[in-house]
Design a protein around this motif. Structure first.
Motif, mmCIF file in Angstrom:
data_model
loop_
_atom_site.group_PDB
_atom_site.id
_atom_site.type_symbol
_atom_site.label_atom_id
_atom_site.label_comp_id
_atom_site.label_asym_id
_atom_site.label_seq_id
_atom_site.Cartn_x
_atom_site.Cartn_y
_atom_site.Cartn_z
ATOM 1 N N UNK A 52 15.906 -3.428 48.433
ATOM 2 C CA UNK A 52 17.219 -3.808 49.056
ATOM 3 C C UNK A 52 17.505 -4.814 49.598
ATOM 4 N N UNK A 53 18.562 -5.579 49.209
ATOM 5 C CA UNK A 53 18.459 -6.989 49.823
ATOM 6 C C UNK A 53 20.381 -6.863 50.013
ATOM 7 N N UNK A 54 20.886 -7.892 50.838
ATOM 8 C CA UNK A 54 21.931 -7.751 51.091
ATOM 9 C C UNK A 54 21.916 -9.495 51.494
ATOM 10 N N UNK A 110 11.119 -0.594 44.433
ATOM 11 C CA UNK A 110 12.012 -1.683 44.980
ATOM 12 C C UNK A 110 12.917 -2.552 46.025
ATOM 13 N N UNK A 146 10.615 -0.130 49.118
ATOM 14 C CA UNK A 146 10.485 1.421 48.362
ATOM 15 C C UNK A 146 9.716 2.014 47.244
ATOM 16 N N UNK A 191 15.054 -5.655 52.892
ATOM 17 C CA UNK A 191 15.076 -4.354 53.234
ATOM 18 C C UNK A 191 13.284 -4.354 53.330
ATOM 19 N N UNK A 222 18.877 -10.842 53.795
ATOM 20 C CA UNK A 222 18.008 -9.759 54.317
ATOM 21 C C UNK A 222 17.727 -9.120 53.362
#
Lengths: 137, 120
Positions: A66-68, A64, A50, A47, A45
């Motif tokens: 953000x990875x889940x 940047x 940024x 996002x 996932x």
């Protein structure tokens, strides 16, 4: 740019022997679908990045992501096997054309947990989060 | 998600060079980081259509202003674990709160340093 980073992350995990889907189980990075995903696998996932620039010192735009990474397995042994391979992402350099992309150490990690909503097919799941820092090469 | 600035303050106190007033000046820095994180988390949840979630995200300043908690309150709507971590069918729908917390903590660091530096 986002797709290139998703593909690079998936390629890294694929090289570790982890089957990777994006957003939903069964959806491959190239958009094709697996009708019956087989455990174990990971779901990425992403996002939206940024973006940051520091014009005062001439730094080019840094992104940047953000990875889940959620991972799912049929039993604990499989779960820990996948977890170890996912953790190999920490500190990794990703191959993204035109970018220098580095995966920072894990932002978080959840314990492996049992999801037994379907008692006939229990799933052992965990998740780890990473931030990918990427700058133009 | 917790932020704990007490270690920074303890270090300063141990040095014996920063007075009690530094604590009062750190408090708004902590509060600002928490408020910014709350706003980020609410924005992320709202942006993907989880309209019940933003209202459940709060922050509290704790430890006399040296720490705090931010995130969805217990008893909020639905399974927040599902939103943040997904399940075996669907991936995470929201970034983990730790991402926003770390980003805002990084932004706050120069202000912590400024307060401590002025006290030394």
């Amino acid at each position: 740019v986002i797709r290139a980073h998703v593909a690079a992350l998936a390629a890294f995990l694929g090289a570790q022997g982890v089957k990777v889907y994006v957003a939903t189980a069964g959806i491959n990075v190239d958009g094709s679908r697996d009708a019956s995903p087989t455990l174990p696998y990971a779901i990425l996932s992403f996002a939206a990045p940024v973006l940051d620039s520091d014009y005062a010192v001439g730094t080019r735009e840094r992104a940047e992501f953000d990875v889940t990474v959620g991972y799912h397995a049929a039993d604990y042994r499989q779960g820990f096997y996948v977890a170890e391979r996912v953790m190999a992402l920490a500190g990794a350099r990703l191959s993204v054309a035109g970018h220098v992309a580095t995966v920072e150490s894990a932002g978080f990690a959840t314990p492996l947990r049992l999801d037994d909503d379907n008692p006939l097919a229990p799933v052992y799941s965990g998740a780890s989060g990473f931030t990918i820092t990427s700058t133009p090469a | 998600v917790d932020i704990d600035a007490s270690q920074v303050s303890r270090l300063a106190a141990d040095l014996g060079k920063v007075g009690f007033t530094a604590v009062a000046r750190i408090r708004p820095v902590v509060a600002k980081a928490l408020a910014d994180t709350k706003a980020d988390l609410q924005g992320e949840a709202g942006a993907v259509g989880h309209y019940g979630v933003p209202g459940s995200i709060t922050y509290d300043v704790t430890m006399s202003g040296l720490g705090g908690e931010v995130g969805p309150v217990t008893g909020g709507p639905g399974s927040l674990a599902f939103f943040y971590y997904g399940n075996s069918k669907v991936g995470a729908q929201l970034p983990d709160p730790m991402f926003a917390m770390r980003r805002n903590a990084d932004k706050a660091l120069p202000f912590f340093a400024k307060v401590l530096g002025e006290g030394l």
